[in-house]
Design a protein around this motif. Structure first.
Motif, PDB file in Angstrom:
ATOM      1  N   PRO A 103       0.819  -1.215   0.000  1.00  0.00           N
ATOM      2  CA  PRO A 103       0.000   0.000   0.000  1.00  0.00           C
ATOM      3  C   PRO A 103       0.856   1.271   0.000  1.00  0.00           C
ATOM      4  O   PRO A 103       1.838   1.373   0.736  1.00  0.00           O
ATOM      5  CB  PRO A 103      -0.811  -0.127   1.295  1.00  0.00           C
ATOM      6  N   GLY A 104       0.489   2.201  -0.883  1.00  0.00           N
ATOM      7  CA  GLY A 104       1.187   3.475  -0.943  1.00  0.00           C
ATOM      8  C   GLY A 104       2.503   3.447  -1.691  1.00  0.00           C
ATOM      9  O   GLY A 104       3.249   4.427  -1.672  1.00  0.00           O
ATOM     10  N   THR A 105       2.806   2.325  -2.353  1.00  0.00           N
ATOM     11  CA  THR A 105       4.066   2.230  -3.082  1.00  0.00           C
ATOM     12  C   THR A 105       3.801   1.919  -4.547  1.00  0.00           C
ATOM     13  O   THR A 105       2.663   1.714  -4.961  1.00  0.00           O
ATOM     14  CB  THR A 105       4.968   1.131  -2.491  1.00  0.00           C
ATOM     15  N   GLY A 106       4.835   1.864  -5.314  1.00  0.00           N
ATOM     16  CA  GLY A 106       4.763   1.499  -6.730  1.00  0.00           C
ATOM     17  C   GLY A 106       6.166   1.479  -7.289  1.00  0.00           C
ATOM     18  O   GLY A 106       6.949   2.387  -7.023  1.00  0.00           O
ATOM     19  N   ASP A 107       6.521   0.431  -8.026  1.00  0.00           N
ATOM     20  CA  ASP A 107       7.865   0.362  -8.573  1.00  0.00           C
ATOM     21  C   ASP A 107       7.875  -0.479  -9.843  1.00  0.00           C
ATOM     22  O   ASP A 107       6.870  -1.079 -10.228  1.00  0.00           O
ATOM     23  CB  ASP A 107       8.860  -0.180  -7.548  1.00  0.00           C
ATOM     24  N   VAL A 108       9.030  -0.487 -10.509  1.00  0.00           N
ATOM     25  CA  VAL A 108       9.232  -1.248 -11.733  1.00  0.00           C
ATOM     26  C   VAL A 108      10.435  -2.158 -11.529  1.00  0.00           C
ATOM     27  O   VAL A 108      11.476  -1.710 -11.015  1.00  0.00           O
ATOM     28  CB  VAL A 108       9.488  -0.325 -12.936  1.00  0.00           C
ATOM     29  N   VAL A 109      10.294  -3.416 -11.905  1.00  0.00           N
ATOM     30  CA  VAL A 109      11.415  -4.345 -11.836  1.00  0.00           C
ATOM     31  C   VAL A 109      11.602  -4.988 -13.203  1.00  0.00           C
ATOM     32  O   VAL A 109      10.658  -5.128 -13.975  1.00  0.00           O
ATOM     33  CB  VAL A 109      11.206  -5.434 -10.758  1.00  0.00           C
ATOM     34  N   VAL A 110      12.843  -5.351 -13.490  1.00  0.00           N
ATOM     35  CA  VAL A 110      13.185  -6.041 -14.737  1.00  0.00           C
ATOM     36  C   VAL A 110      13.735  -7.405 -14.355  1.00  0.00           C
ATOM     37  O   VAL A 110      14.747  -7.497 -13.646  1.00  0.00           O
ATOM     38  CB  VAL A 110      14.225  -5.251 -15.553  1.00  0.00           C
ATOM     39  N   ASP A 111      13.051  -8.454 -14.781  1.00  0.00           N
ATOM     40  CA  ASP A 111      13.421  -9.827 -14.398  1.00  0.00           C
ATOM     41  C   ASP A 111      13.545  -9.960 -12.889  1.00  0.00           C
ATOM     42  O   ASP A 111      14.460 -10.599 -12.353  1.00  0.00           O
ATOM     43  CB  ASP A 111      14.729 -10.241 -15.082  1.00  0.00           C
ATOM     44  N   GLY A 112      12.622  -9.296 -12.192  1.00  0.00           N
ATOM     45  CA  GLY A 112      12.545  -9.422 -10.738  1.00  0.00           C
ATOM     46  C   GLY A 112      13.443  -8.495  -9.960  1.00  0.00           C
ATOM     47  O   GLY A 112      13.405  -8.501  -8.720  1.00  0.00           O
ATOM     48  N   ARG A 113      14.233  -7.654 -10.635  1.00  0.00           N
ATOM     49  CA  ARG A 113      15.162  -6.772  -9.927  1.00  0.00           C
ATOM     50  C   ARG A 113      14.960  -5.321 -10.352  1.00  0.00           C
ATOM     51  O   ARG A 113      14.633  -5.051 -11.499  1.00  0.00           O
ATOM     52  CB  ARG A 113      16.616  -7.178 -10.225  1.00  0.00           C
ATOM     53  N   PRO A 114      15.184  -4.379  -9.435  1.00  0.00           N
ATOM     54  CA  PRO A 114      15.096  -2.961  -9.814  1.00  0.00           C
ATOM     55  C   PRO A 114      16.155  -2.625 -10.850  1.00  0.00           C
ATOM     56  O   PRO A 114      17.260  -3.178 -10.840  1.00  0.00           O
ATOM     57  CB  PRO A 114      15.355  -2.222  -8.496  1.00  0.00           C
ATOM     58  N   TYR A 115      15.813  -1.713 -11.762  1.00  0.00           N
ATOM     59  CA  TYR A 115      16.769  -1.223 -12.758  1.00  0.00           C
ATOM     60  C   TYR A 115      16.875   0.272 -12.537  1.00  0.00           C
ATOM     61  O   TYR A 115      15.987   1.035 -12.901  1.00  0.00           O
ATOM     62  CB  TYR A 115      16.292  -1.537 -14.177  1.00  0.00           C
ATOM     63  N   THR A 116      17.957   0.692 -11.927  1.00  0.00           N
ATOM     64  CA  THR A 116      18.044   2.082 -11.475  1.00  0.00           C
ATOM     65  C   THR A 116      18.958   2.943 -12.330  1.00  0.00           C
ATOM     66  O   THR A 116      19.045   4.146 -12.106  1.00  0.00           O
ATOM     67  CB  THR A 116      18.554   2.133 -10.019  1.00  0.00           C
ATOM     68  N   ALA A 117      19.678   2.368 -13.305  1.00  0.00           N
ATOM     69  CA  ALA A 117      20.644   3.136 -14.086  1.00  0.00           C
ATOM     70  C   ALA A 117      19.959   3.839 -15.238  1.00  0.00           C
ATOM     71  O   ALA A 117      19.508   3.208 -16.176  1.00  0.00           O
ATOM     72  CB  ALA A 117      21.731   2.207 -14.622  1.00  0.00           C
ATOM     73  N   GLY A 118      19.856   5.162 -15.168  1.00  0.00           N
ATOM     74  CA  GLY A 118      19.376   5.926 -16.312  1.00  0.00           C
ATOM     75  C   GLY A 118      18.013   6.514 -16.125  1.00  0.00           C
ATOM     76  O   GLY A 118      17.416   6.486 -15.052  1.00  0.00           O
ATOM     77  N   GLY A 119      17.477   7.047 -17.242  1.00  0.00           N
ATOM     78  CA  GLY A 119      16.242   7.815 -17.200  1.00  0.00           C
ATOM     79  C   GLY A 119      16.582   9.286 -17.115  1.00  0.00           C
ATOM     80  O   GLY A 119      17.580   9.681 -16.520  1.00  0.00           O
ATOM     81  N   TRP A 120      15.781  10.131 -17.740  1.00  0.00           N
ATOM     82  CA  TRP A 120      16.107  11.549 -17.860  1.00  0.00           C
ATOM     83  C   TRP A 120      15.495  12.358 -16.734  1.00  0.00           C
ATOM     84  O   TRP A 120      14.341  12.174 -16.371  1.00  0.00           O
ATOM     85  CB  TRP A 120      15.615  12.083 -19.189  1.00  0.00           C
ATOM     86  N   ASP A 121      16.297  13.240 -16.167  1.00  0.00           N
ATOM     87  CA  ASP A 121      15.849  14.194 -15.155  1.00  0.00           C
ATOM     88  C   ASP A 121      16.541  15.520 -15.476  1.00  0.00           C
ATOM     89  O   ASP A 121      17.769  15.603 -15.477  1.00  0.00           O
ATOM     90  CB  ASP A 121      16.240  13.708 -13.748  1.00  0.00           C
ATOM     91  N   HIS A 122      15.751  16.566 -15.770  1.00  0.00           N
ATOM     92  CA  HIS A 122      16.331  17.834 -16.219  1.00  0.00           C
ATOM     93  C   HIS A 122      17.268  18.452 -15.205  1.00  0.00           C
ATOM     94  O   HIS A 122      18.172  19.209 -15.564  1.00  0.00           O
ATOM     95  CB  HIS A 122      15.211  18.831 -16.530  1.00  0.00           C
ATOM     96  N   PHE A 123      17.095  18.165 -13.924  1.00  0.00           N
ATOM     97  CA  PHE A 123      17.919  18.811 -12.900  1.00  0.00           C
ATOM     98  C   PHE A 123      19.006  17.895 -12.352  1.00  0.00           C
ATOM     99  O   PHE A 123      19.771  18.280 -11.491  1.00  0.00           O
ATOM    100  CB  PHE A 123      17.035  19.335 -11.776  1.00  0.00           C
ATOM    101  N   ARG A 124      19.039  16.641 -12.867  1.00  0.00           N
ATOM    102  CA  ARG A 124      20.099  15.729 -12.443  1.00  0.00           C
ATOM    103  C   ARG A 124      20.910  15.218 -13.612  1.00  0.00           C
ATOM    104  O   ARG A 124      22.028  14.769 -13.443  1.00  0.00           O
ATOM    105  CB  ARG A 124      19.476  14.530 -11.703  1.00  0.00           C
TER     106      ARG A 124
END
Length: 315
Positions: free
Chosen positions: A293-314
């Motif tokens: 409850p109150g969460t939401g995430d994306v996993v790839v083959d069961g694991r988080p994929y945290t490298a990348g994605g665009w952020d204008h201020f980062r």
């Protein structure tokens, strides 16, 4: 003695430039009053208007040594029209704010307008007005409007456990092209062209709504990051199957990374009820699962994929 023909917008002047621009921008049926007055009038038969806006700043979002004005115009229109389509709407009009140095060539600005016009045409939209101002660098402010034709908007908050996740359009091509340009390489041309001019399948938005999509997003900042917006808004977990992701060989050894994190192709990613028969233009890449409850995430083959994605201020 013949008068010298103005070659820069500073020599031409604001109002003469506007006249030349509007002469290149025919109006579609949704535009009841186009450029030339204090504001445009756009038909809204649905009674609601879908609206979105984007800024493109020279040196940040485009480089004139990498892309010509025609390509920049098409890209500026595409990223806004895709946002409208991602709501399940059909684009109707664009408004353009152009800031530019006075030494900018008139021909450059007119080719920019050509690109905007020709990207709008297949989407059924028109450039209905805008503004031009003097500034030290070129900046484009684009607003897009759209019509829902009586249907509900497709938001990010409707995904449900059990839904399938599917994509339509190219993924990773523009990101791979950007890397090639940054490395000073001259091919493959298919990837360089993808960075310079995205090709969103605009019809995918209204089609997704007709197919019963529960949520939809324009992949503008990376597949994982944008699906993460759906996961958070819906309070679900999105589970991607790495083997199901479309990773063509042309993307090279970093292909999977480009597919998961590259966004400028403006593909569409959505969630659909599991019993929906999707046409072959859509590729199923995962599923929606329950989250705490109150969460939401994306996993790839069961694991988080945290490298990348665009952020204008980062980024």
């Amino acid at each position: 003695m013949d008068e010298r023909v103005p070659t820069t917008i500073g020599e031409l002047g604001e109002f003469a430039l506007i006249e030349r621009l509007t002469a290149r921008l025919p109006q579609g049926p949704a535009v009841r009053l186009g450029p030339g007055d204090d504001a445009a009038v756009i038909a809204a038969p649905d009674g609601r208007v879908v609206a979105t806006s984007d800024l493109l700043v020279e040196g940040r979002h485009f480089r004139r040594d990498w892309s010509g004005p025609y390509e920049i115009g098409r890209k500026a229109a595409a990223q806004n029209l895709a946002d409208v389509a991602a709501m399940g709407a059909r684009p109707t009009a664009l408004l353009l704010g152009l800031a530019a140095p006075p030494e900018t060539e008139v021909a450059w600005v007119l080719r920019l307008a050509d690109g905007l016009r020709e990207e709008c045409a297949p989407a059924g939209a028109s450039v209905a007005g805008g503004d031009v101002v003097r500034a030290p660098q070129i900046t484009l402010a684009v607003t897009a409007l759209g019509d829902l034709a009586g249907g509900p908007p497709l938001t990010r908050a409707g995904a449900r456990p059990g839904d399938v996740v599917a994509v339509r359009g190219r993924l990773g091509f523009a990101a791979a092209g950007l890397r090639l340009l940054a490395e000073g390489r001259d091919g493959p041309a298919e990837l360089l062209d993808a960075h310079r001019r995205p090709r969103p399948p605009y019809e995918a938005g209204p089609q997704a709504r007709e197919l019963g999509a529960t949520a939809l997003v324009d992949v503008s900042d990376g597949l994982v990051q944008d699906l993460g917006h759906i996961a958070v808004a819906s309070g679900t977990r999105i589970e991607l199957d790495g083997d199901a992701l479309p990773v063509p060989p042309v993307l090279g050894p970093a292909g999977l990374h480009h597919v998961l994190t590259g966004g400028d192709d403006h593909a569409f990613a959505g969630t659909f009820p599991p019993d929906v028969r999707l046409p072959g233009t859509w590729t199923v890449i995962g599923r929606v699962a329950e989250a705490a409850p109150g969460t939401g995430d994306v996993v790839v083959d069961g694991r988080p994929y945290t490298a990348g994605g665009w952020d204008h201020f980062r980024s």
